[in-house]
Motif scaffolding. Sequence first.
Motif, PDB file in Angstrom:
ATOM      1  N   LEU A 177     -19.073   4.576 -28.795  1.00  0.00           N
ATOM      2  CA  LEU A 177     -17.863   4.683 -27.995  1.00  0.00           C
ATOM      3  C   LEU A 177     -17.887   5.896 -27.075  1.00  0.00           C
ATOM      4  CD1 LEU A 177     -15.068   3.681 -30.536  1.00  0.00           C
ATOM      5  CD2 LEU A 177     -16.110   2.298 -28.755  1.00  0.00           C
ATOM      6  N   ALA A 178     -18.093   7.082 -27.665  1.00  0.00           N
ATOM      7  CA  ALA A 178     -17.967   8.314 -26.894  1.00  0.00           C
ATOM      8  C   ALA A 178     -19.154   8.550 -25.977  1.00  0.00           C
ATOM      9  CB  ALA A 178     -17.804   9.504 -27.848  1.00  0.00           C
ATOM     10  N   CYS A 179     -20.346   8.183 -26.425  1.00  0.00           N
ATOM     11  CA  CYS A 179     -21.545   8.486 -25.627  1.00  0.00           C
ATOM     12  C   CYS A 179     -21.945   7.330 -24.717  1.00  0.00           C
ATOM     13  CB  CYS A 179     -22.698   8.850 -26.563  1.00  0.00           C
ATOM     14  SG  CYS A 179     -22.406  10.351 -27.526  1.00  0.00           S
ATOM     15  N   SER A 192     -24.236  17.176 -21.489  1.00  0.00           N
ATOM     16  CA  SER A 192     -23.929  16.016 -20.643  1.00  0.00           C
ATOM     17  C   SER A 192     -25.125  15.084 -20.545  1.00  0.00           C
ATOM     18  CB  SER A 192     -23.503  16.483 -19.248  1.00  0.00           C
ATOM     19  OG  SER A 192     -22.353  17.300 -19.317  1.00  0.00           O
ATOM     20  N   LEU A 193     -26.327  15.656 -20.466  1.00  0.00           N
ATOM     21  CA  LEU A 193     -27.528  14.827 -20.402  1.00  0.00           C
ATOM     22  C   LEU A 193     -27.712  14.023 -21.692  1.00  0.00           C
ATOM     23  CD1 LEU A 193     -30.066  17.289 -18.715  1.00  0.00           C
ATOM     24  CD2 LEU A 193     -29.125  15.197 -17.715  1.00  0.00           C
ATOM     25  N   PRO A 252     -28.970  29.679 -22.334  1.00  0.00           N
ATOM     26  CA  PRO A 252     -28.826  29.246 -23.726  1.00  0.00           C
ATOM     27  C   PRO A 252     -27.423  28.718 -23.997  1.00  0.00           C
ATOM     28  CG  PRO A 252     -28.802  31.643 -23.590  1.00  0.00           C
ATOM     29  CD  PRO A 252     -29.160  31.137 -22.219  1.00  0.00           C
ATOM     30  N   PRO A 253     -27.218  28.084 -25.156  1.00  0.00           N
ATOM     31  CA  PRO A 253     -25.889  27.558 -25.479  1.00  0.00           C
ATOM     32  C   PRO A 253     -24.803  28.620 -25.376  1.00  0.00           C
ATOM     33  CG  PRO A 253     -27.499  26.728 -27.036  1.00  0.00           C
ATOM     34  CD  PRO A 253     -28.216  27.730 -26.184  1.00  0.00           C
ATOM     35  N   SER A 254     -23.701  28.254 -24.731  1.00  0.00           N
ATOM     36  CA  SER A 254     -22.596  29.179 -24.506  1.00  0.00           C
ATOM     37  C   SER A 254     -21.304  28.375 -24.406  1.00  0.00           C
ATOM     38  CB  SER A 254     -22.833  29.990 -23.223  1.00  0.00           C
ATOM     39  OG  SER A 254     -22.910  29.123 -22.094  1.00  0.00           O
ATOM     40  N   ARG A 255     -20.199  29.051 -24.133  1.00  0.00           N
ATOM     41  CA  ARG A 255     -18.923  28.349 -23.993  1.00  0.00           C
ATOM     42  C   ARG A 255     -18.920  27.449 -22.758  1.00  0.00           C
ATOM     43  NH1 ARG A 255     -14.057  32.696 -25.384  1.00  0.00           N
ATOM     44  NH2 ARG A 255     -14.590  32.988 -27.601  1.00  0.00           N
ATOM     45  N   ALA A 256     -19.512  27.921 -21.688  1.00  0.00           N
ATOM     46  CA  ALA A 256     -19.544  27.123 -20.464  1.00  0.00           C
ATOM     47  C   ALA A 256     -20.454  25.906 -20.618  1.00  0.00           C
ATOM     48  CB  ALA A 256     -20.000  27.979 -19.287  1.00  0.00           C
ATOM     49  N   HIS A 257     -21.553  26.097 -21.316  1.00  0.00           N
ATOM     50  CA  HIS A 257     -22.522  25.016 -21.532  1.00  0.00           C
ATOM     51  C   HIS A 257     -22.833  24.977 -23.026  1.00  0.00           C
ATOM     52  CE1 HIS A 257     -23.065  24.690 -17.177  1.00  0.00           C
ATOM     53  NE2 HIS A 257     -23.182  26.004 -17.151  1.00  0.00           N
ATOM     54  N   LEU A 258     -22.209  24.025 -23.700  1.00  0.00           N
ATOM     55  CA  LEU A 258     -22.233  23.991 -25.163  1.00  0.00           C
ATOM     56  C   LEU A 258     -23.646  23.939 -25.732  1.00  0.00           C
ATOM     57  CD1 LEU A 258     -20.380  23.895 -27.635  1.00  0.00           C
ATOM     58  CD2 LEU A 258     -20.444  21.390 -27.504  1.00  0.00           C
ATOM     59  N   ILE A 309     -16.165  12.615 -22.897  1.00  0.00           N
ATOM     60  CA  ILE A 309     -16.695  13.670 -23.756  1.00  0.00           C
ATOM     61  C   ILE A 309     -17.607  14.631 -23.012  1.00  0.00           C
ATOM     62  CG2 ILE A 309     -18.656  12.269 -24.534  1.00  0.00           C
ATOM     63  CD1 ILE A 309     -18.414  13.577 -27.256  1.00  0.00           C
ATOM     64  N   ALA A 310     -18.306  14.164 -21.975  1.00  0.00           N
ATOM     65  CA  ALA A 310     -19.221  15.032 -21.227  1.00  0.00           C
ATOM     66  C   ALA A 310     -18.430  15.937 -20.287  1.00  0.00           C
ATOM     67  CB  ALA A 310     -20.223  14.200 -20.444  1.00  0.00           C
ATOM     68  N   PRO A 311     -18.646  17.238 -20.328  1.00  0.00           N
ATOM     69  CA  PRO A 311     -17.868  18.138 -19.459  1.00  0.00           C
ATOM     70  C   PRO A 311     -18.304  18.112 -18.003  1.00  0.00           C
ATOM     71  CG  PRO A 311     -19.434  19.392 -20.756  1.00  0.00           C
ATOM     72  CD  PRO A 311     -19.533  17.971 -21.237  1.00  0.00           C
ATOM     73  N   TYR A 312     -19.542  17.696 -17.739  1.00  0.00           N
ATOM     74  CA  TYR A 312     -20.050  17.685 -16.366  1.00  0.00           C
ATOM     75  C   TYR A 312     -20.761  16.358 -16.108  1.00  0.00           C
ATOM     76  CZ  TYR A 312     -19.526  22.711 -17.258  1.00  0.00           C
ATOM     77  OH  TYR A 312     -19.040  23.943 -17.612  1.00  0.00           O
ATOM     78  N   ALA A 313     -21.008  16.102 -14.838  1.00  0.00           N
ATOM     79  CA  ALA A 313     -21.845  14.962 -14.465  1.00  0.00           C
ATOM     80  C   ALA A 313     -23.293  15.262 -14.832  1.00  0.00           C
ATOM     81  CB  ALA A 313     -21.713  14.683 -12.963  1.00  0.00           C
ATOM     82  N   PRO A 314     -24.063  14.263 -15.232  1.00  0.00           N
ATOM     83  CA  PRO A 314     -25.442  14.546 -15.667  1.00  0.00           C
ATOM     84  C   PRO A 314     -26.349  15.011 -14.533  1.00  0.00           C
ATOM     85  CG  PRO A 314     -25.055  12.190 -15.542  1.00  0.00           C
ATOM     86  CD  PRO A 314     -23.725  12.838 -15.339  1.00  0.00           C
TER      87      PRO A 314
END
Length: 297
Positions: free
Chosen positions: A45-47, A88-89, A70-76, A54-59
């Motif tokens: 469903l979500a993916c 997102s990818l 590296p993983p951060s708040r802006a890029h999980l 669920i994806a914060p940005y376009a791929p």
Amino acid sequence: MKEVISAKTVWKERRLRTSLSRPARKAAASELFVYGAGLVILFILACALFPKGIAPYAPTQMFADSILQPPSRAHLLGTDYFGRDVFSLVVYGSRDSLFIGVASVLVGGLLGGTIGAVSGYIGGVPDMILMRFIEVLMTIPGILLALAIAAALGPHLFNIVFAVAVSAVPGYARVMRGQILSMKHRPFVTASRSIGASPLRMFWWHVLPNAWSPLLVMATIGLGSAILVGSGLSFLGLGVLKEIPDWGALLSQGRGYLTVAWWIATFPGLAITLFVLSVNLIGDRLRDALDPKKSRA
């Protein structure tokens, strides 16, 4: 007398422990089934169906100031070498991976089940010819057979589905043939034949409905294997050449950055692992539910 009493006491205690452990085993199995089914539904469903939710940005969106972050708040889950969001990818890449798995299981199960059913029910020369063909396919490991077909047909989504499906056909055919052989001599089939039922009617209404349940369990567990094989083909460069890569292609793209950006390959690999594990949990529970011996235990 004491020895008899002690033996009876030990037998009763063992039976009590067994009866007490059965609900616990069933509860644990049901809990694992719920977890597995929940993860599969979440992936689908979500993916696969609603990735925008669920994806914060376009791929395809690139962040020039956040390359290999590296993983951060802006890029999980961090960013890749183009500055694309890895989370997102992974979400958008699940579409092709899940499509390959589901479509190849449907095609392979249909082809293999049909071959096994026809071979087992008709018998004779058709059975010999079809089973020799299946045995030839079984001499080639599934991944090598899929690799050869994909390399010959070229990198295309439907070619990958066909390659993975053909590699799974021998297993489905053997299972279905064994079930048909065990069913067509059962008393209820003999009774149907004695009252004048045609062979086609006996097969369609009596033999086939009682023979398909093991194929369903095999297809459920085979879904995880199909995704693994499809991801492996994409990892080797024989997958779908698209702007949005699937999980296997993401693994292939990230392997050259393991020492400097481990997250590019790690999180697609975790997605594959979680989905395959979830499908296997569902398949194990279905196998226990459809097995009459285990259902009585």
